[in-house]
Design an enzyme around this catalytic site. Structure first.
Site, PDB file in Angstrom:
ATOM      1  N   HIS A 120       0.821  -0.622  -0.196  1.00 10.66           N
ATOM      2  CA  HIS A 120      -0.280  -0.045  -0.182  1.00 10.66           C
ATOM      3  C   HIS A 120       0.992   1.675  -0.019  1.00 10.66           C
ATOM      4  CE1 HIS A 120      -2.425   2.874   1.308  1.00 10.66           C
ATOM      5  NE2 HIS A 120      -3.470   2.803   0.906  1.00 10.66           N
ATOM      6  N   GLY A 121       1.704   1.303   0.825  1.00 11.27           N
ATOM      7  CA  GLY A 121       2.926   2.228   0.706  1.00 11.27           C
ATOM      8  C   GLY A 121       2.649   3.728   1.665  1.00 11.27           C
ATOM      9  N   ASP A 122       0.887   3.397   1.996  1.00  5.69           N
ATOM     10  CA  ASP A 122       0.772   4.727   3.615  1.00  5.69           C
ATOM     11  C   ASP A 122      -0.318   4.057   4.347  1.00  5.69           C
ATOM     12  OD1 ASP A 122       1.092   7.304   4.366  1.00  5.69           O
ATOM     13  OD2 ASP A 122      -0.267   8.375   2.905  1.00  5.69           O
ATOM     14  N   LEU A 123       0.374   3.256   5.098  1.00  3.66           N
ATOM     15  CA  LEU A 123      -1.296   2.676   5.895  1.00  3.66           C
ATOM     16  C   LEU A 123      -1.522   3.114   6.767  1.00  3.66           C
ATOM     17  CD1 LEU A 123      -0.190  -1.193   5.092  1.00  3.66           C
ATOM     18  CD2 LEU A 123      -2.488  -0.056   4.582  1.00  3.66           C
ATOM     19  N   ASN A 127      -6.887   6.836   5.793  1.00  2.00           N
ATOM     20  CA  ASN A 127      -6.291   6.124   4.206  1.00  2.00           C
ATOM     21  C   ASN A 127      -7.349   4.445   4.256  1.00  2.00           C
ATOM     22  OD1 ASN A 127      -5.537   8.405   2.950  1.00  2.00           O
ATOM     23  ND2 ASN A 127      -3.105   7.251   3.226  1.00  2.00           N
TER      24      ASN A 127
END
Ligand code: ADP
Ligand code: MG
Length: 210
Positions: A120-123, A127
């Protein structure tokens, strides 16, 4: 119903639009706007790259049946995505109401992504939206996502989630993350490798901070 601006983040403007044909519900327009501090050509290609990447991942998630917004349109200049509007509460605002249950659901979902090699990269809990209709936690904001089968990338993804829980839900974050891990382990057969690497990522982070 008029267009409303839901968010003007560091990277994108999020607008909520009524359907043009008058049908019920709304859709989201996520526009990556020009950043004047970047070189114009670099800026455009970076915005296109991230928008395309987000669109691609949303499409993949749709085929997997993963709870995320359906992609509806990618504009010609490829700096704008139209996607399904997820009506519900941000997990950030409701986590404390039932943190064990929600943390387990988050853990299961992250495991599902990682088993498909989606990072995901931005948990963060900003979000994630608990959808009113499906009662499931839907993940959004795949602008920093990537496809990777590396254990390291999965470990970093989990570490970012832990950090996000720590900063936004300080009182309960330990219990939350424990439950994320319990559920993750139930789903992802690779969990042991990921957790071992995660411990290394953590130690690295601590040493860097010193
Ligand atoms: N599909 C969606 N449905 C409902 N709300 C959304 C949707 N996409 C974005 N939002 C809202 O807009 C905010 C910012 O969108 P996000 O994709 O996370 O952009 P950013 O990269 O700026 O964080 C989200 O936290 C959420 O409140
Ligand atoms: Mg976001």
């Amino acid at each position: 119903m008029a267009v409303t601006i839901l968010d003007t983040g560091a990277e994108a403007v999020i607008e909520k639009h009524p359907h043009k044909d008058g049908s019920a519900g709304s859709f989201i327009v996520k526009k990556r706007v020009e950043k004047t501090y970047r070189h114009p050509m670099l800026d455009k290609s970076l915005r296109q790259f991230r928008t395309r990447r987000e669109a691609k991942i949303l499409q993949t998630l749709q085929t997997l049946g993963f709870p995320a917004p359906n992609l509806q349109h990618l504009n010609d200049r490829e700096t704008e995505i139209h996607m399904q509007y997820i009506e519900g509460d941000k997990v950030k605002d409701i986590l404390e109401e039932n943190h064990v249950l929600y943390s387990r659901e988050i853990g299961r979902r992250v495991a599902e992504l990682h088993m498909k090699d989606i990072i995901h990269g931005d948990l963060t809990t900003s979000n994630m939206i608990r959808c009113k209709e499906t009662q499931k936690i839907h993940f959004i904001d795949f602008g920093l996502s990537k496809i990777s089968d590396k254990v390291e990338d999965k470990a970093v993804d989990l570490h970012l989630l832990e950090r996000a829980l720590e900063s936004k839900h300080h009182k309960i974050f330990k219990e939350c993350f424990e439950n994320v891990k319990i559920a993750y382990a139930e789903i992802n057969p690779q969990h042991q490798l990921v957790f071992e690497r995660y411990e290394k990522v953590r130690t690295r982070g601590r040493n860097k901070a010193k």
